[in-house]
Design an enzyme around this catalytic site. Structure first.
Site, PDB file in Angstrom:
ATOM      1  N   HIS A  55      18.890  16.405  35.779  1.00 46.24           N
ATOM      2  CA  HIS A  55      19.027  15.006  35.355  1.00 46.24           C
ATOM      3  C   HIS A  55      18.238  14.805  34.057  1.00 46.24           C
ATOM      4  O   HIS A  55      17.475  15.668  33.645  1.00 46.24           O
ATOM      5  CB  HIS A  55      18.392  14.065  36.385  1.00 46.24           C
ATOM      6  CG  HIS A  55      18.916  14.168  37.773  1.00 46.24           C
ATOM      7  ND1 HIS A  55      19.831  13.284  38.286  1.00 46.24           N
ATOM      8  CD2 HIS A  55      18.615  15.017  38.788  1.00 46.24           C
ATOM      9  CE1 HIS A  55      20.080  13.580  39.553  1.00 46.24           C
ATOM     10  NE2 HIS A  55      19.353  14.638  39.877  1.00 46.24           N
ATOM     11  N   GLU A  92      14.388  16.202  37.169  1.00 41.89           N
ATOM     12  CA  GLU A  92      14.540  15.303  36.033  1.00 41.89           C
ATOM     13  C   GLU A  92      13.862  15.916  34.816  1.00 41.89           C
ATOM     14  O   GLU A  92      12.754  16.455  34.916  1.00 41.89           O
ATOM     15  CB  GLU A  92      13.871  13.947  36.319  1.00 41.89           C
ATOM     16  CG  GLU A  92      14.479  13.158  37.451  1.00 41.89           C
ATOM     17  CD  GLU A  92      15.657  12.300  37.017  1.00 41.89           C
ATOM     18  OE1 GLU A  92      16.047  12.333  35.826  1.00 41.89           O
ATOM     19  OE2 GLU A  92      16.193  11.585  37.888  1.00 41.89           O
ATOM     20  N   HIS A 148      23.899  16.105  36.759  1.00 44.45           N
ATOM     21  CA  HIS A 148      24.226  14.886  37.494  1.00 44.45           C
ATOM     22  C   HIS A 148      25.635  14.414  37.129  1.00 44.45           C
ATOM     23  O   HIS A 148      26.395  13.945  37.982  1.00 44.45           O
ATOM     24  CB  HIS A 148      23.184  13.816  37.167  1.00 44.45           C
ATOM     25  CG  HIS A 148      23.115  12.715  38.162  1.00 44.45           C
ATOM     26  ND1 HIS A 148      22.339  11.605  37.975  1.00 44.45           N
ATOM     27  CD2 HIS A 148      23.712  12.524  39.366  1.00 44.45           C
ATOM     28  CE1 HIS A 148      22.463  10.795  39.001  1.00 44.45           C
ATOM     29  NE2 HIS A 148      23.294  11.327  39.862  1.00 44.45           N
ATOM     30  N   ASP A 197      24.128  12.131  32.650  1.00 43.53           N
ATOM     31  CA  ASP A 197      23.016  13.046  32.398  1.00 43.53           C
ATOM     32  C   ASP A 197      23.252  14.421  33.027  1.00 43.53           C
ATOM     33  O   ASP A 197      23.990  14.515  34.000  1.00 43.53           O
ATOM     34  CB  ASP A 197      21.696  12.427  32.888  1.00 43.53           C
ATOM     35  CG  ASP A 197      21.694  12.077  34.379  1.00 43.53           C
ATOM     36  OD1 ASP A 197      22.627  11.412  34.852  1.00 43.53           O
ATOM     37  OD2 ASP A 197      20.744  12.479  35.071  1.00 43.53           O
TER      38      ASP A 197
END
Length: 191
Positions: free
Chosen positions: A42, A124, A163, A173
Site C-alpha cells: 500500500h 504500507e 492494493h 495504491d
C-alpha cells in the site's frame, strides 16, 4: 546475506524485532490460524502528500484528531490498520503481529478468493501515487519481504501484490510510481 544489507527477524509473537512497535487496537484473529499466503503493498501519507509527523500512527491507533486537518474529518472515524509502515527514511513501524488479521485491504479479492485481510499481510509505504518511493524504502521492503517469505512460505513472488490489484476501481495504491521491477530485483539480488 542479500544485497539489501539488512536482515529482519520475526519472533514467535509475530513481531519484527527490528521494528518500532506501536500496537493498534484495529485487528482480530484470522478465521483460519496460520493461513497467510499474500503480501499486499500500500501507500499512505497524512495529510495527503505530506510526510513525517504522527498522523499515520494516530490513524492506525484510532486517535486521529478530526480537527487537526480538513482531510482528517473525512477519515477520523475509520478503524483501519496495517501490519507495518515503512517510512521514507526506511524506519519500520509495526502495528499488528503478523499472525493476526490487520484491517488494511477492505473489500478485496485475489485469485478468486475474497476478503484478503483473512490471509494477507499489509505493508504500507509512506508515499503517494504520484511521487517516487525512496531507495531506503525499497531496500527495507525487500529485506522485510524476504523475512516474511521465510516465515510464511505460502507467500511466494507470485503472491506479492498491490492494493490496486486486489481492489481495482476502489484503490490505486501503491500507484504508478511504485517500481515493481526494482522491488523484485532487490528480492532476487542474491540468487
Amino acid at each position: 546475506m542479500t544485497q539489501t544489507n539488512i536482515t529482519f527477524s520475526i519472533n514467535s509473537d509475530g513481531w519484527c524485532e527490528q521494528a518500532r512497535k506501536v500496537p493498534s487496537p484495529h485487528y482480530n484473529e484470522r478465521p483460519v490460524a496460520g493461513d497467510i499466503s499474500l503480501l499486499v503493498v500500500h501507500n499512505i501519507s497524512l495529510p495527503p502528500g505530506e510526510f513525517g509527523g504522527p498522523w499515520i500512527d494516530d490513524l492506525f491507533l484510532g486517535r486521529l484528531d478530526p480537527a487537526a486537518h480538513p482531510y482528517f474529518a473525512e477519515i477520523g472515524q475509520l478503524r483501519v490498520s496495517a501490519h507495518c509502515l515503512i517510512r521514507r527514511d526506511g524506519e519500520v513501524v509495526q502495528y499488528v503481529p503478523f499472525h493476526l488479521r490487520a484491517w488494511h485491504a477492505g473489500v478485496s479479492s485475489f485469485a478468486g478468493r475474497e476478503a484478503c485481510n483473512d490471509f494477507s499481510i499489509g505493508i504500507e509505504l509512506e508515499g503517494t501515487d504520484t511521487q517516487p518511493f525512496t531507495e531506503p524504502q525499497y531496500r527495507v521492503l525487500a529485506a522485510l519481504t524476504q523475512a516474511l517469505m521465510a516465515r510464511f512460505p505460502a507467500i511466494t513472488p507470485e503472491r506479492l501484490t498491490g492494493h490496486s490489484d486486489i481492489a481495482p476501481g476502489r484503490k490505486s495504491d501503491p500507484g504508478p510510481c511504485f517500481d515493481w521491477c526494482e522491488y523484485h530485483h532487490r528480492l532476487h539480488a542474491d540468487e
